[in-house]
Design an enzyme around this catalytic site. Structure first.
Site, PDB file in Angstrom:
ATOM      1  N   HIS A  53      51.920  66.169  48.939  1.00 28.91           N
ATOM      2  CA  HIS A  53      52.834  65.040  49.044  1.00 28.91           C
ATOM      3  C   HIS A  53      54.256  65.556  48.917  1.00 28.91           C
ATOM      4  O   HIS A  53      54.535  66.438  48.106  1.00 28.91           O
ATOM      5  CB  HIS A  53      52.419  64.047  47.951  1.00 28.91           C
ATOM      6  CG  HIS A  53      53.507  63.311  47.283  1.00 28.91           C
ATOM      7  ND1 HIS A  53      54.157  62.278  47.882  1.00 28.91           N
ATOM      8  CD2 HIS A  53      54.042  63.449  46.066  1.00 28.91           C
ATOM      9  CE1 HIS A  53      55.053  61.802  47.030  1.00 28.91           C
ATOM     10  NE2 HIS A  53      55.004  62.504  45.938  1.00 28.91           N
TER      11      HIS A  53
ATOM     12  N   TYR B 175      59.778  56.898  46.360  1.00 26.29           N
ATOM     13  CA  TYR B 175      60.281  56.762  44.991  1.00 26.29           C
ATOM     14  C   TYR B 175      61.427  57.734  44.776  1.00 26.29           C
ATOM     15  O   TYR B 175      61.603  58.698  45.542  1.00 26.29           O
ATOM     16  CB  TYR B 175      59.163  56.964  43.958  1.00 26.29           C
ATOM     17  CG  TYR B 175      58.538  58.337  43.968  1.00 26.29           C
ATOM     18  CD1 TYR B 175      59.155  59.409  43.328  1.00 26.29           C
ATOM     19  CD2 TYR B 175      57.314  58.559  44.595  1.00 26.29           C
ATOM     20  CE1 TYR B 175      58.583  60.668  43.330  1.00 26.29           C
ATOM     21  CE2 TYR B 175      56.742  59.813  44.607  1.00 26.29           C
ATOM     22  CZ  TYR B 175      57.370  60.872  43.971  1.00 26.29           C
ATOM     23  OH  TYR B 175      56.808  62.110  43.980  1.00 26.29           O
TER      24      TYR B 175
ATOM     25  N   ASP C 277      25.198  43.566  29.191  1.00 30.36           N
ATOM     26  CA  ASP C 277      24.277  42.439  28.982  1.00 30.36           C
ATOM     27  C   ASP C 277      23.196  42.574  30.032  1.00 30.36           C
ATOM     28  O   ASP C 277      23.472  42.867  31.197  1.00 30.36           O
ATOM     29  CB  ASP C 277      24.981  41.079  29.033  1.00 30.36           C
ATOM     30  CG  ASP C 277      25.456  40.681  30.413  1.00 30.36           C
ATOM     31  OD1 ASP C 277      25.778  41.583  31.223  1.00 30.36           O
ATOM     32  OD2 ASP C 277      25.530  39.472  30.694  1.00 30.36           O
TER      33      ASP C 277
HETATM   34  N1  THG Z   1      19.620  39.141  37.016  1.00 28.73           N
HETATM   35  C1  THG Z   1      18.879  40.044  36.361  1.00 28.73           C
HETATM   36  N2  THG Z   1      19.428  40.898  35.505  1.00 28.73           N
HETATM   37  C2  THG Z   1      20.765  40.871  35.279  1.00 28.73           C
HETATM   38  C3  THG Z   1      21.571  39.920  35.916  1.00 28.73           C
HETATM   39  C4  THG Z   1      20.965  39.044  36.824  1.00 28.73           C
HETATM   40  N3  THG Z   1      21.315  41.767  34.433  1.00 28.73           N
HETATM   41  C5  THG Z   1      22.727  41.920  34.398  1.00 28.73           C
HETATM   42  C6  THG Z   1      23.423  40.585  34.474  1.00 28.73           C
HETATM   43  N4  THG Z   1      22.928  39.869  35.637  1.00 28.73           N
HETATM   44  C7  THG Z   1      23.090  39.807  33.224  1.00 28.73           C
HETATM   45  N5  THG Z   1      23.716  38.526  33.168  1.00 28.73           N
HETATM   46  C8  THG Z   1      23.038  37.361  32.923  1.00 28.73           C
HETATM   47  C9  THG Z   1      23.739  36.315  32.358  1.00 28.73           C
HETATM   48  C10 THG Z   1      23.093  35.159  32.015  1.00 28.73           C
HETATM   49  C11 THG Z   1      21.731  35.013  32.262  1.00 28.73           C
HETATM   50  C12 THG Z   1      21.050  36.028  32.885  1.00 28.73           C
HETATM   51  C13 THG Z   1      21.690  37.208  33.208  1.00 28.73           C
HETATM   52  C14 THG Z   1      20.997  33.801  31.816  1.00 28.73           C
HETATM   53  N6  THG Z   1      21.361  33.299  30.646  1.00 28.73           N
HETATM   54  C15 THG Z   1      20.679  32.211  29.988  1.00 28.73           C
HETATM   55  C16 THG Z   1      21.724  31.320  29.330  1.00 28.73           C
HETATM   56  O1  THG Z   1      22.642  31.869  28.731  1.00 28.73           O
HETATM   57  O2  THG Z   1      21.638  30.124  29.458  1.00 28.73           O
HETATM   58  C17 THG Z   1      19.778  32.792  28.925  1.00 28.73           C
HETATM   59  C18 THG Z   1      18.915  31.826  28.295  1.00 28.73           C
HETATM   60  C19 THG Z   1      18.004  32.462  27.307  1.00 28.73           C
HETATM   61  O3  THG Z   1      18.385  33.452  26.661  1.00 28.73           O
HETATM   62  O4  THG Z   1      16.889  31.958  27.160  1.00 28.73           O
HETATM   63  O5  THG Z   1      20.107  33.345  32.453  1.00 28.73           O
HETATM   64  O6  THG Z   1      21.612  38.210  37.475  1.00 28.73           O
HETATM   65  N7  THG Z   1      17.574  40.113  36.595  1.00 28.73           N
END
Ligand code: THG
Length: 810
Positions: A201, A235, A530
């Site tokens: 650069h 710059y 998560d």
């Molecule tokens: N599908 C699958 N796995 C995943 C995701 C997905 N892993 C990563 C990410 N996405 C995880 N995120 C979530 C967020 C919320 C929920 C599922 C995956 C969900 N939550 C309910 C609630 O909060 O109401 C849980 C209820 C309970 O705990 O009983 O469903 O998309 N396979």
């Protein structure tokens, strides 16, 4: 706390010949990436405390100005202002042309529309910084060896053992590769890809100008603010009585790390010792940039070119750095693709990572997921991909990039088995982890869009009203979403349950056939992922996770525990999310298994057949509707799509893209890891306390979490709605204000078609309640918002769960 540290460098210290010794050292801190900005702000703090041998400050805090010559750039500067405020830089300012010129008198006021000013930006001369920092290190026992070339690194039993140099061997159980543009060469010695690309650069040093001589007589080195003119990829900095011009206008000039001369060879070849570039400076590439420079800074017309060079520095596929310990070789760490601007922060964050087990700045954890060495997909290690992407990032370095904008190069690389069907429905493909993923389907243009509010120019980009119509249609009828890109693993073996119990916040002794939503925390109680965990057999689980970092983490722990294996099945299986009130009717019409609420309950996983296709179906939904994630191996994918599509026609089935999917999960209150939360947040702060079983015996992060619970929440992820129905933001760190005070920033924002409101998640200071009124800064305007309940759509979950009493047969 680390002992016996040796730094070896092939070059003479500290004019090593690498980027640090020839970089202009200009520090513009403001960045759309929070981690980048925090690293830069930390650098400024650290550099600011350094003194040279004469006791003079090393860092020259000139302030920094970025000017706009187009309305689009002005809008971009408003975004920058918001990033800065959101990330804690509160003395930044938007300037009128007049105010710009008052600070930077060489600028022609007529050419510009305004500017963005950060008073703590400045210049960090690399050699001086290195010299001053190394002194402190030496005082603490670190040994520096210049003119010492690393010839090899010996690995034994999968771990680094010896660094072989031309001046002798050094035994080492930990090696940090922080050699910038030469990184790929060192990586090769241990079989680790360092996916960066050095690019050249142009940097031009002008001859003195009479109006600047006073600075020289006053011994004031750099006084005028460092300056960016990004509309022309330029710059500038003033040094003594001269100006220095950097240009990104020319074509990308990649060089291969192995071709870069060592400083000694460079000298032999007649180059300056700081200039080991491959290509000589090409004056013809500087003609236009110089003309553009004069237009902004007319005084430059009176300056001749003194000398110029091609500097070299590292680019990566996504513009981020490469940090962390390699998964292949224990003890081999990368601190690569770092620019001077971020180097002070990067150094400290890496030091805490190595010494304390997690990256941090002054003992405050910082999430470096964006820079993690494990983030790359397999293709991300291929030389042609690295080169192409890095070149493109060079070309776009000062461009205005929309946060939703997908690259146009390197496509298509990864396609799901549904790709042809999606193309037939005129899918608008965006890229995610190199996958082609439909964002919406233009075939759905025919859907009712009468309820979709208009969007202003910026928010209307990379968006379509079709996405909102898909959202509503899936809630009313049924839709199918390509979920193939979701990362998934199988965990199997005698210790599968024990491993998952250790790594997650949930209780894993659930019945076979059950799915749990749970969290993985780090030792500090921060959310590292998560995930969903489905128990297929006593010793076999299928997990839906968030990324390659999760896989590496789980594999490391599995290896330590023994009798358990973690197997990446992400590309073995494809997946269709079939959701909506009519989902059951569609799938039941082509399957002899029982898909009723009794036959396949909520949060259950089951193996079935859909026509001839063997599937694993998980009854859950990130969009909050009745339905299943339907997995099958990729070979059956195409056929699975066709049979579902055909069966769905009489129920009004549509294909649904990612834009609708994201908006629907926001209505449902679901968080997306990496976007809405990361390791800097604990589950209670993120509103995910329900997923933590504190009564469980032990899990990683539990002790820290107990402590954090005592200390109370430090921040909260809250749901906001926009008071005016047609307003919303992009979800890219827009600043949240309470009056004049910054109280947080937005992480996601979409139009909630089913609740009829623009929505957002934001990290807020604690203390806000439902109903509180705040404002979100968006492109220079403040939009009125209200704090609401976390979940706005179907908070009782009747649509997904279908409590037995409410079940009506269709
Ligand atoms: N599908 C699958 N796995 C995943 C995701 C997905 N892993 C990563 C990410 N996405 C995880 N995120 C979530 C967020 C919320 C929920 C599922 C995956 C969900 N939550 C309910 C609630 O909060 O109401 C849980 C209820 C309970 O705990 O009983 O469903 O998309 N396979």
């Amino acid at each position: 706390g680390m002992k016996k540290i040796t730094v070896v460098d092939q070059g003479p210290l500290f004019h090593t010949g690498g980027s640090s010794s020839h970089a202009p050292g200009i520090v513009f801190q403001t960045n759309g990436s929070q981690s980048m900005m925090r690293l830069a702000m930390h650098s400024v703090k650290k550099f600011g405390a350094l003194r040279d041998d004469d006791g003079k400050p090393v860092y020259m805090q000139t302030g920094g100005i970025e000017v706009a010559t187009t309305p689009e750039r002005m809008r971009e500067l408003h975004r920058k202002y918001s990033f800065a405020r959101s990330y804690g830089a509160h003395d930044v300012e938007m300037l009128t042309p007049e105010q710009v010129v008052a600070k930077s008198p060489w600028i022609d006021e007529k050419v510009i529309l305004g500017g963005f000013y950060n008073p703590s930006d400045g210049i960090a001369p690399g050699v001086k910084v290195d010299t001053a920092i190394s002194k402190r290190a030496v005082a603490r026992g670190v040994v520096f060896k210049g003119e010492t070339t690393v010839k090899d690194i010996i690995v034994k039993d999968g771990a680094v053992k010896t660094v072989v140099t031309d001046k002798g061997d050094i035994e080492a159980d930990l090696v940090v590769c922080c050699v910038g543009i030469w990184g790929p060469n060192i990586g090769k010695m241990v079989g680790v890809t360092i996916p960066l690309q050095p690019l050249e650069h142009q940097l031009a040093f002008m001859k003195p100008h009479k109006s600047l001589t006073k600075f020289k007589s006053e011994a004031a080195e750099s006084v005028q603010p460092v300056l960016r003119h990004q509309d022309k990829s330029l710059y500038f900095k003033q040094v003594w009585d001269t100006y220095v011009i950097g240009s990104y206008q020319h074509r990308a000039m990649p060089v291969q790390a192995e071709d870069i001369k060592s400083p000694a060879e460079a000298l032999k070849n007649g180059l300056r010792r700081n200039e080991p570039s491959i290509h000589k400076f090409t004056p013809e590439d500087f003609t236009k940039p110089f003309k553009d420079s004069v237009e902004l800074l007319p005084n430059l017309a009176e300056c001749e070119l003194d000398w110029a060079m091609n500097g070299m520095f590292s680019f990566t596929e996504d513009g981020m750095s490469i940090f962390g310990e390699s998964s292949k070789v224990k003890g081999f760490w990368s601190a690569e693709a770092v620019w001077l601007t971020h180097s002070g922060g990067a150094g400290d964050a890496m030091a805490e990572w190595i010494a304390l087990g997690r990256p941090g700045l002054e003992l405050q954890p910082i999430d470096l997921r964006e820079h993690h060495i494990d983030r790359f997909e397999a293709n991300g290690h291929s030389p042609s991909y690295i080169r192409r992407r890095a070149n493109q990032n060079y070309i776009e370095v000062y461009d205005i990039l929309h946060p939703l904008q997908s690259r146009e190069d390197s496509r298509p690389i990864r396609t799901s088995p549904f790709y042809e069907q999606q193309k037939a429905l005129a899918a608008e493909f965006f890229v995610a982890s190199s996958w082609e993923r439909p964002q919406w389907y233009n075939a759905n243009y025919v859907l009712d869009k009468s309820f979709v509010p208009d969007r202003e120019d910026w928010a209307a980009q990379f968006w379509s009203p079709i996405a909102v119509a898909e959202h509503k249609t899936m809630r009313e009828r049924v839709g199918m979403v390509d979920m193939t890109g979701l990362k998934k693993v199988e965990v199997s073996g005698k210790n599968a349950t024990a491993l998952l119990n250790k790594l997650t916040t949930g209780k894993m002794n659930m019945k076979v056939g059950t799915v749990t939503y749970t969290l993985m925390l780090n030792e500090q109680g921060g959310i590292r992922s998560d995930i969903t965990v489905g128990r297929l057999e006593k010793n076999l689980y299928q997990l839906g996770i968030n990324g390659n970092m999760d896989i590496r983490y789980m594999k490391d722990h599995a290896e330590e525990m023994g009798d358990v294996a973690v197997h990446d099945i992400s590309t073995t299986y494809c997946c269709i999310g079939l959701w909506g009130p009519k989902a059951r009717e569609v799938v039941q019409s082509i399957s002899e298994n029982d898909w009723s609420n009794e036959g396949h309950g909520f949060f259950k996983i089951k193996e079935s057949f859909i026509k001839e296709v063997p599937v694993r179906a998980m009854r859950l939904s990130y969009v909050g509707e009745l339905g299943w994630e339907i997995y099958t191996t990729q070979d059956y994918g195409r056929y699975l799509w066709d049979v579902l599509w055909e069966a769905g026609q009489e129920h009004g089935l549509i294909a649904v893209g990612r834009a609708a999917f994201d908006a629907m999960r926001l209505e449902k209150g679901y968080r997306s890891w990496g976007k809405d939360m990361w390791t800097e947040h604990d589950p209670f702060e993120a509103g995910l306390g329900f997923a933590v079983r504190m009564d469980k015996e032990e899990f990683i992060g539990k002790t820290a979490l107990e402590q954090r619970q005592k200390e109370g929440l430090r921040q909260q992820l809250r749901t906001l709605t926009f008071d005016e129905a047609d307003k919303l933001v992009i979800g890219n760190s827009e600043t949240v204000f309470d009056g004049e005070d910054v109280v947080g920033f937005v992480t996601s924002s979409y139009y909630g078609a089913s609740v009829g409101k623009g929505m957002a998640y934001a990290w807020l200071n604690t203390g806000y309640d439902v109903g509180d009124k705040l404002e979100v800064l968006y492109l220079g305007n403040k939009l009125a918002v209200t704090v609401t309940e976390d979940t706005l759509f179907d908070p009782d979950m009747t649509r997904m769960r279908e409590p037995k009493k409410k079940l009506v047969s269709s």
